[in-house]
Design a protein around this motif. Structure first.
Motif, mmCIF file in Angstrom:
data_model
loop_
_atom_site.group_PDB
_atom_site.id
_atom_site.type_symbol
_atom_site.label_atom_id
_atom_site.label_comp_id
_atom_site.label_asym_id
_atom_site.label_seq_id
_atom_site.Cartn_x
_atom_site.Cartn_y
_atom_site.Cartn_z
ATOM 1 N N GLN A 79 0.840 -1.196 0.000
ATOM 2 C CA GLN A 79 0.000 0.000 0.000
ATOM 3 C C GLN A 79 0.874 1.246 0.000
ATOM 4 O OE1 GLN A 79 -2.881 -0.130 3.173
ATOM 5 N NE2 GLN A 79 -4.048 -1.784 2.228
ATOM 6 N N GLY A 80 0.544 2.157 -0.899
ATOM 7 C CA GLY A 80 1.284 3.403 -1.005
ATOM 8 C C GLY A 80 2.452 3.353 -1.956
ATOM 9 N N LEU A 81 2.778 2.154 -2.488
ATOM 10 C CA LEU A 81 3.886 2.015 -3.425
ATOM 11 C C LEU A 81 3.345 1.696 -4.815
ATOM 12 C CD1 LEU A 81 6.544 -0.047 -1.432
ATOM 13 C CD2 LEU A 81 6.417 2.415 -1.731
ATOM 14 N N PRO A 82 4.111 2.022 -5.860
ATOM 15 C CA PRO A 82 3.682 1.656 -7.214
ATOM 16 C C PRO A 82 3.521 0.144 -7.342
ATOM 17 C CG PRO A 82 5.510 3.215 -7.270
ATOM 18 C CD PRO A 82 5.373 2.781 -5.851
ATOM 19 N N PRO A 83 2.645 -0.338 -8.213
ATOM 20 C CA PRO A 83 2.455 -1.783 -8.378
ATOM 21 C C PRO A 83 3.752 -2.473 -8.787
ATOM 22 C CG PRO A 83 0.723 -0.549 -9.486
ATOM 23 C CD PRO A 83 1.758 0.452 -9.071
ATOM 24 N N ARG A 84 3.975 -3.670 -8.258
ATOM 25 C CA ARG A 84 5.143 -4.447 -8.624
ATOM 26 C C ARG A 84 4.923 -5.101 -9.986
ATOM 27 N NH1 ARG A 84 9.021 -2.673 -6.806
ATOM 28 N NH2 ARG A 84 10.207 -4.617 -6.837
ATOM 29 N N PRO A 85 5.974 -5.307 -10.767
ATOM 30 C CA PRO A 85 5.804 -5.955 -12.071
ATOM 31 C C PRO A 85 5.255 -7.379 -11.934
ATOM 32 C CG PRO A 85 7.979 -4.925 -11.868
ATOM 33 C CD PRO A 85 7.368 -4.900 -10.508
ATOM 34 N N VAL A 86 4.389 -7.743 -12.857
ATOM 35 C CA VAL A 86 3.851 -9.103 -12.900
ATOM 36 C C VAL A 86 4.945 -10.048 -13.387
ATOM 37 C CG1 VAL A 86 2.167 -10.600 -14.044
ATOM 38 C CG2 VAL A 86 1.497 -8.323 -13.259
ATOM 39 N N GLY A 87 5.003 -11.222 -12.786
ATOM 40 C CA GLY A 87 6.030 -12.187 -13.146
ATOM 41 C C GLY A 87 5.919 -12.661 -14.588
ATOM 42 N N VAL A 88 7.076 -12.904 -15.189
ATOM 43 C CA VAL A 88 7.166 -13.353 -16.578
ATOM 44 C C VAL A 88 7.735 -14.772 -16.603
ATOM 45 C CG1 VAL A 88 8.292 -12.952 -18.814
ATOM 46 C CG2 VAL A 88 7.482 -11.014 -17.446
ATOM 47 N N TYR A 89 7.199 -15.598 -17.500
ATOM 48 C CA TYR A 89 7.717 -16.944 -17.747
ATOM 49 C C TYR A 89 8.412 -16.921 -19.108
ATOM 50 C CZ TYR A 89 4.490 -18.448 -14.044
ATOM 51 O OH TYR A 89 3.833 -18.595 -12.863
ATOM 52 N N ASP A 90 9.649 -17.380 -19.152
ATOM 53 C CA ASP A 90 10.410 -17.438 -20.402
ATOM 54 C C ASP A 90 10.465 -18.864 -20.927
ATOM 55 O OD1 ASP A 90 11.065 -14.749 -20.515
ATOM 56 O OD2 ASP A 90 12.991 -14.989 -19.512
ATOM 57 N N LEU A 91 10.211 -19.029 -22.219
ATOM 58 C CA LEU A 91 10.376 -20.329 -22.871
ATOM 59 C C LEU A 91 11.660 -20.316 -23.693
ATOM 60 C CD1 LEU A 91 9.284 -23.158 -23.735
ATOM 61 C CD2 LEU A 91 8.312 -21.990 -25.741
ATOM 62 N N LEU A 92 12.554 -21.272 -23.422
ATOM 63 C CA LEU A 92 13.770 -21.437 -24.199
ATOM 64 C C LEU A 92 13.677 -22.762 -24.949
ATOM 65 C CD1 LEU A 92 14.648 -19.241 -22.141
ATOM 66 C CD2 LEU A 92 16.950 -20.224 -22.236
ATOM 67 N N VAL A 93 13.936 -22.719 -26.249
ATOM 68 C CA VAL A 93 13.987 -23.913 -27.087
ATOM 69 C C VAL A 93 15.431 -24.119 -27.505
ATOM 70 C CG1 VAL A 93 13.202 -25.016 -29.203
ATOM 71 C CG2 VAL A 93 11.626 -23.554 -27.907
ATOM 72 N N ASP A 94 16.014 -25.223 -27.042
ATOM 73 C CA ASP A 94 17.428 -25.506 -27.304
ATOM 74 C C ASP A 94 18.303 -24.305 -26.956
ATOM 75 O OD1 ASP A 94 16.986 -28.123 -28.135
ATOM 76 O OD2 ASP A 94 16.634 -27.528 -30.213
ATOM 77 N N GLY A 95 17.970 -23.672 -25.825
ATOM 78 C CA GLY A 95 18.788 -22.586 -25.318
ATOM 79 C C GLY A 95 18.454 -21.215 -25.846
ATOM 80 N N HIS A 96 17.489 -21.108 -26.741
ATOM 81 C CA HIS A 96 17.150 -19.815 -27.338
ATOM 82 C C HIS A 96 15.790 -19.339 -26.825
ATOM 83 C CE1 HIS A 96 20.518 -20.095 -30.109
ATOM 84 N NE2 HIS A 96 20.146 -21.338 -30.395
ATOM 85 N N LEU A 97 15.721 -18.091 -26.387
ATOM 86 C CA LEU A 97 14.483 -17.512 -25.893
ATOM 87 C C LEU A 97 13.511 -17.342 -27.061
ATOM 88 C CD1 LEU A 97 12.883 -16.220 -23.557
ATOM 89 C CD2 LEU A 97 13.991 -14.045 -24.131
ATOM 90 N N THR A 98 12.371 -18.048 -26.992
ATOM 91 C CA THR A 98 11.423 -18.032 -28.107
ATOM 92 C C THR A 98 10.019 -17.604 -27.704
ATOM 93 O OG1 THR A 98 10.889 -20.374 -27.808
ATOM 94 C CG2 THR A 98 12.684 -19.845 -29.320
ATOM 95 N N GLY A 99 9.734 -17.483 -26.422
ATOM 96 C CA GLY A 99 8.392 -17.094 -26.016
ATOM 97 C C GLY A 99 8.360 -16.598 -24.592
ATOM 98 N N GLN A 100 7.373 -15.759 -24.302
ATOM 99 C CA GLN A 100 7.175 -15.227 -22.960
ATOM 100 C C GLN A 100 5.680 -15.148 -22.676
ATOM 101 O OE1 GLN A 100 9.391 -11.471 -23.313
ATOM 102 N NE2 GLN A 100 10.953 -12.316 -21.939
#
Length: 396
Positions: A79-100
């Protein structure tokens, strides 16, 4: 929609980076401290952040072209503070970031910082879905949010899955503060330790504990007992901004922390990293607190409340800690050839602050996370760096 979903139980062999998996009434909750360590803790801040799964990821090998994950986050509202960022899920395919993606629903914990009261409201789990994945055998990783506790409810795919394996890959065990946990990074796979691990080709176990890198003995014993090929500990900022101890206590506490790690890892390459540049605490002791004027303007910033003159009585600043860590590691290295030191100013210094200032005066932004990662990888993981593969091979 896939013709048939296959539901796979979420077990420890599918999770990388977690040290414990608690079964709840709704699913499973990854922990980054083991149960015995949690039982020795009485601090709500640490209890909160160790359930935030920084560096924890579901890691599977599959031909699946679609994957769904039901998850139930616990989000905190101050209360009284700006909203915290919503959590993000990262998808990596064979080590490469391909989706969030992010999930809706979940529990909320509303905290009134003026009264210390909290209100907990339960909510339903949400679902993230990734589709149109390559129709071939591949390694998939779903990195969990670094900034919200996450219960995992169900994993569904349109093809069978098996645990991902990384034969011969080195395990990097890292401990640090909220900066290591990921504060202000864009997503879980782009925190500086996650990026550095990708650059170094190592398997990360992230014990970055926001506000809680405080030389706790149970944290040292956790590091001692966790299998690892290389270890780093980033020490300093939380000891200043909590105003937890004086120099008289700091020096033996660092020695004891390192001694405990060495009890379980006598010859593992061990890198001690001092704090990055942070102007509010360079020469001014803690405690740190919220900048109330900034809050009135709807901004989250921190400030130091100590008196620089108190350094004479042993109060800690970042300059004091950097000097003492350099002295301690130089002293110990005479008898410990596998102990190394890295000055945090080599990762982010005064010139960097002028170009990429800390948005809240304490935590780096996404661009700075990447810069720190690149510099850490270059200095630590490169050929003949302090925790490089060449040193591990010479040790074995």
């Amino acid at each position: 929609m896939p013709p048939a979903w296959i539901t796979t139980p979420i077990t420890t062999d599918l999770l990388h980076g977690a040290l414990d998996l608690q079964h709840t009434t709704r699913g499973v909750l990854p922990h980054r401290l083991p149960a015995w360590a949690r039982a020795q803790n009485t601090d709500g801040q640490l209890a909160m952040v160790e359930t935030q799964p920084a560096g924890v990821r579901l890691a599977i090998r599959t031909r699946a072209t679609a994957v769904e994950l039901d998850a139930l986050p616990t989000r905190r509202i101050y209360q009284g503070l700006p909203p915290r960022p919503v959590g993000v899920y990262d998808l990596l395919v064979d080590g490469h970031l391909t989706g969030q993606a992010s999930v809706t629903g979940g529990d909320t914990l509303t905290i009134d910082m003026t009264t210390g009261t909290t209100e907990h409201r339960t909510g339903p789990p949400g679902t993230i879905r990734f589709t149109d994945l390559p129709d071939r055998m591949k390694d998939l990783e779903i990195w969990l949010p670094y900034n919200e506790a996450t219960e995992l409810v169900a994993l569904r795919t349109d093809a069978p899955v098996a645990p991902a394996t990384n034969p011969g890959r080195r395990v990097w065990l890292h401990h640090g503060s909220s900066i290591s946990q990921g504060s202000n990074a864009a997503s879980p796979a782009t925190t500086w330790p996650a990026l550095a691990a990708a650059l170094g080709g190592v398997d990360l176990v992230n014990l970055g504990l926001g506000g809680s890198a405080l030389l706790d003995p149970f944290t040292a014993r956790t590091l001692r007992d966790t299998p690892a090929d290389i270890i780093s500990v980033k020490i300093g900022i939380n000891l200043v901004n909590t105003d937890l101890m004086r120099l008289r206590a700091f020096t033996p506490a660092v020695h004891g922390f390192l001694d405990t790690i060495r009890d379980g890892h006598p010859s593992t390459p061990l890198l001690v990293v001092s704090p990055i540049y942070c102007p509010i605490h360079e020469d001014t002791p803690g405690p740190g607190t919220f900048d109330l004027a900034a809050l009135d303007a709807g901004q989250l910033r921190f400030r130091a409340t100590g008196d620089p003159a108190e350094r004479a009585s042993g109060k800690l600043t970042l300059v004091v800690i950097r000097d003492e860590l350099a002295r301690i590691t130089a002293q110990r290295a005479a008898d410990d050839p596998h102990l190394y030191h890295l000055d945090g100013l080599d990762l982010y210094g005064k010139v960097d602050f002028a170009e990429l200032p800390l948005p809240d005066q304490l935590h780096p932004d996404a661009r700075t996370h990447r810069r720190i990662a690149e510099r850490f990888a270059k200095r630590a993981f490169a050929l003949d760096g302090p925790i490089s593969a060449s040193r591990i091979s010479r040790r074995c």
